[in-house]
Scaffold this motif. Structure first.
Motif, PDB file in Angstrom:
ATOM      1  N   LEU A  30     110.452 -24.328  -6.367  1.00 55.70           N
ATOM      2  CA  LEU A  30     109.851 -24.031  -5.062  1.00 55.70           C
ATOM      3  C   LEU A  30     108.456 -23.447  -5.253  1.00 55.70           C
ATOM      4  N   ASN A  31     107.697 -24.031  -6.194  1.00 55.11           N
ATOM      5  CA  ASN A  31     106.397 -23.462  -6.551  1.00 55.11           C
ATOM      6  C   ASN A  31     105.206 -24.354  -6.257  1.00 55.11           C
ATOM      7  N   ALA A  32     105.432 -25.597  -5.822  1.00 57.05           N
ATOM      8  CA  ALA A  32     104.303 -26.524  -5.687  1.00 57.05           C
ATOM      9  C   ALA A  32     104.166 -27.120  -4.294  1.00 57.05           C
ATOM     10  N   ASN A  33     104.857 -26.572  -3.307  1.00 62.16           N
ATOM     11  CA  ASN A  33     104.814 -27.066  -1.928  1.00 62.16           C
ATOM     12  C   ASN A  33     105.159 -28.554  -1.832  1.00 62.16           C
ATOM     13  N   GLU A  34     106.093 -28.979  -2.696  1.00 56.44           N
ATOM     14  CA  GLU A  34     106.556 -30.359  -2.672  1.00 56.44           C
ATOM     15  C   GLU A  34     107.666 -30.503  -1.636  1.00 56.44           C
ATOM     16  N   SER A  35     107.857 -31.725  -1.171  1.00 58.07           N
ATOM     17  CA  SER A  35     108.985 -32.005  -0.286  1.00 58.07           C
ATOM     18  C   SER A  35     110.262 -32.114  -1.114  1.00 58.07           C
ATOM     19  N   PRO A  36     111.391 -31.641  -0.592  1.00 59.10           N
ATOM     20  CA  PRO A  36     112.654 -31.793  -1.317  1.00 59.10           C
ATOM     21  C   PRO A  36     113.267 -33.183  -1.146  1.00 59.10           C
ATOM     22  N   TYR A  37     112.620 -34.031  -0.332  1.00 60.84           N
ATOM     23  CA  TYR A  37     113.189 -35.341  -0.028  1.00 60.84           C
ATOM     24  C   TYR A  37     112.597 -36.411  -0.939  1.00 60.84           C
ATOM     25  N   ILE A 288     104.801 -10.309   5.014  1.00 56.60           N
ATOM     26  CA  ILE A 288     105.034 -11.747   5.108  1.00 56.60           C
ATOM     27  C   ILE A 288     103.881 -12.368   5.898  1.00 56.60           C
ATOM     28  N   LEU A 289     103.282 -13.406   5.342  1.00 50.94           N
ATOM     29  CA  LEU A 289     102.236 -14.142   6.047  1.00 50.94           C
ATOM     30  C   LEU A 289     102.895 -15.334   6.727  1.00 50.94           C
ATOM     31  N   CYS A 290     103.201 -15.186   8.001  1.00 54.57           N
ATOM     32  CA  CYS A 290     103.962 -16.207   8.734  1.00 54.57           C
ATOM     33  C   CYS A 290     103.024 -17.251   9.334  1.00 54.57           C
ATOM     34  N   GLY A 291     102.372 -18.023   8.464  1.00 53.10           N
ATOM     35  CA  GLY A 291     101.465 -19.061   8.930  1.00 53.10           C
ATOM     36  C   GLY A 291     102.142 -20.415   8.991  1.00 53.10           C
ATOM     37  N   GLU A 292     101.320 -21.465   9.055  1.00 53.42           N
ATOM     38  CA  GLU A 292     101.827 -22.832   9.121  1.00 53.42           C
ATOM     39  C   GLU A 292     101.969 -23.401   7.710  1.00 53.42           C
ATOM     40  N   GLY A 293     102.585 -24.599   7.613  1.00 54.48           N
ATOM     41  CA  GLY A 293     102.755 -25.256   6.321  1.00 54.48           C
ATOM     42  C   GLY A 293     104.177 -25.160   5.833  1.00 54.48           C
ATOM     43  N   ASN A 294     104.487 -25.882   4.756  1.00 58.07           N
ATOM     44  CA  ASN A 294     105.851 -25.892   4.207  1.00 58.07           C
ATOM     45  C   ASN A 294     106.016 -24.847   3.116  1.00 58.07           C
ATOM     46  N   PHE A 295     105.584 -23.640   3.409  1.00 61.81           N
ATOM     47  CA  PHE A 295     105.671 -22.523   2.469  1.00 61.81           C
ATOM     48  C   PHE A 295     105.583 -21.209   3.224  1.00 61.81           C
ATOM     49  N   VAL A 296     106.026 -20.157   2.552  1.00 60.42           N
ATOM     50  CA  VAL A 296     105.873 -18.790   3.071  1.00 60.42           C
ATOM     51  C   VAL A 296     105.291 -17.953   1.946  1.00 60.42           C
ATOM     52  N   THR A 297     104.253 -17.205   2.245  1.00 65.05           N
ATOM     53  CA  THR A 297     103.650 -16.308   1.268  1.00 65.05           C
ATOM     54  C   THR A 297     103.994 -14.873   1.648  1.00 65.05           C
ATOM     55  N   LEU A 298     104.453 -14.124   0.664  1.00 67.78           N
ATOM     56  CA  LEU A 298     104.944 -12.776   0.934  1.00 67.78           C
ATOM     57  C   LEU A 298     104.523 -11.817  -0.171  1.00 67.78           C
ATOM     58  N   GLN A 299     104.609 -10.536   0.134  1.00 64.35           N
ATOM     59  CA  GLN A 299     104.318  -9.489  -0.845  1.00 64.35           C
ATOM     60  C   GLN A 299     105.610  -8.755  -1.180  1.00 64.35           C
ATOM     61  N   LEU A 300     105.883  -8.631  -2.469  1.00 65.38           N
ATOM     62  CA  LEU A 300     107.067  -7.930  -2.942  1.00 65.38           C
ATOM     63  C   LEU A 300     106.753  -6.463  -3.210  1.00 65.38           C
ATOM     64  N   THR A 301     107.766  -5.636  -3.149  1.00 63.33           N
ATOM     65  CA  THR A 301     107.561  -4.229  -3.492  1.00 63.33           C
ATOM     66  C   THR A 301     107.395  -4.054  -4.995  1.00 63.33           C
TER      67      THR A 301
END
Length: 355
Positions: A30-37, A288-301
């Protein structure tokens, strides 16, 4: 080792580090914004002894219909990355011109500019989102190309078409506004493609890599006015698209295939909402950066949670953002893949409690 000296800009060049650059081992990617299909194709070729059509008409026609533009407004490229490179190579003079980018954003804008000895005017995503157009235009200065990644990778931020239009209007005769819409199918109602009909200094870049699930094919499109594309057509390689690639791309752009793609996008967008809820419920996610696209970018503690995920075979994309190294981008996978993310989040909690 060669004794031939490198140009100074190449000697100093820091290559783009793609999600596949590091030779990682894992079971869930889940690191390259690829489709799972995955697409299963059965095709026969009996003409590979002949050179391909430089711009395969069937694909151009199909994509023009899909994007609702004229055929003359479409140029097929080897991924959207080649579109970036072609624009810089065509419109910028080395050691003289510059481009403007809004960071954090897609790294290939900088790498391509550095490769061609083009200066970079680095502005921020905050400026793009919050500054008025007059202020932005002044900050952009003499940049020849202005790259707006929309939705932006890795933040998911989205600029409205009205703002892009206002910026293009201010930059008429001065600069080209390049709207990179690699992820636009995940929010297709927000596209800027209509602007190419109004502004001769707007380019829209597209790809089949993301929503169309053809990252391995390397197919992109440059959408712009005939006048803007004319010099690019002189620069592009004589046979940029292989016969095999063209035929597969054509099958992906049939009416049935587009319907299937949109169905898959709907599923992924729903899965994204579920993932965001899991992240919001986790005490180990601080932003959590809740933007558009097939990904979610977040900050961990704690960035060590990424190491824990990798040990489980779960491969996601760590980032340094806003000067902090505990950011992570998670591509939206299928139900089973995202279940691995949920399990990881729960195990992070167990580990923290034990400690």
């Amino acid at each position: 080792m060669t004794n031939i000296a490198l140009p100074n800009n190449i000697e100093k060049l820091k290559a783009y580090s793609s999600a596949k650059s590091a030779k990682l081992t894992g079971t869930t990617w889940l690191n390259a914004n690829e489709s799972p299909y995955a697409r299963v194709l059965e095709m026969r070729f009996d003409n590979l002894n002949r050179y391909p059509d430089p711009q395969p008409q069937a694909v151009i026609d199909a994509y023009a219909g899909y994007a609702m533009v004229e055929q003359a407004n479409v140029l097929m490229t080897r991924g959207a990355d080649e579109g970036i490179e072609l624009l810089i190579r065509t419109y910028c003079e080395p050691a003289k011109d510059s481009i403007a980018i809004f960071t954090p954003t897609y790294g290939m804008y900088k790498v391509t500019a550095d490769t061609h000895n083009i200066a970079i005017n680095e502005l921020s995503q905050a400026q793009l989102a919050n500054d008025d157009v007059d202020t932005l235009t002044a900050a952009i200065g003499d940049a020849k190309l202005v790259f707006v990644c929309n939705p932006n990778n890795p933040t998911g931020a989205m600029q409205p078409a009205s703002k892009v239009a206002a910026l293009a209007d201010k930059l008429k005769g001065r600069a080209i506004v390049v709207v990179d819409e690699a992820y636009i199918e995940f929010c297709e109602e927000k596209t800027c493609v209509e602007l190419i009909k109004e502004f001769s200094n707007v380019v829209v870049l597209r790809t089949l890599s993301k929503a169309f699930a053809l990252a391995g094919l390397r197919v992109g499109f440059m959408l712009a006015s005939e006048a803007l594309l004319a010099p690019v057509r002189k620069v592009i390689a004589p046979y940029p698209v292989s016969t095999v690639v063209a035929q597969i791309a054509a099958t992906a752009l049939t009416s049935d295939a587009i319907t299937q793609m949109r169905r898959q996008v709907s599923i992924l967008n729903l899965a994204k909402k579920k993932l965001i809820q899991w992240l919001q419920d986790s005490e180990f996610v601080s932003a959590i950066l809740c933007g558009e696209g097939n990904f979610v970018t977040l900050q961990l503690t704690d960035k060590q949670f990424v190491v824990q995920a990798m040990r489980q075979g779960l491969i996601m994309r760590p980032f340094v953002l806003f000067g902090e190294d505990n950011w992570l981008r998670i591509s939206i996978g299928n139900e089973q893949e995202l279940k691995q993310v949920e399990n990881w989040l729960k195990q992070c909690q167990v580990t923290e409690e034990v400690l």
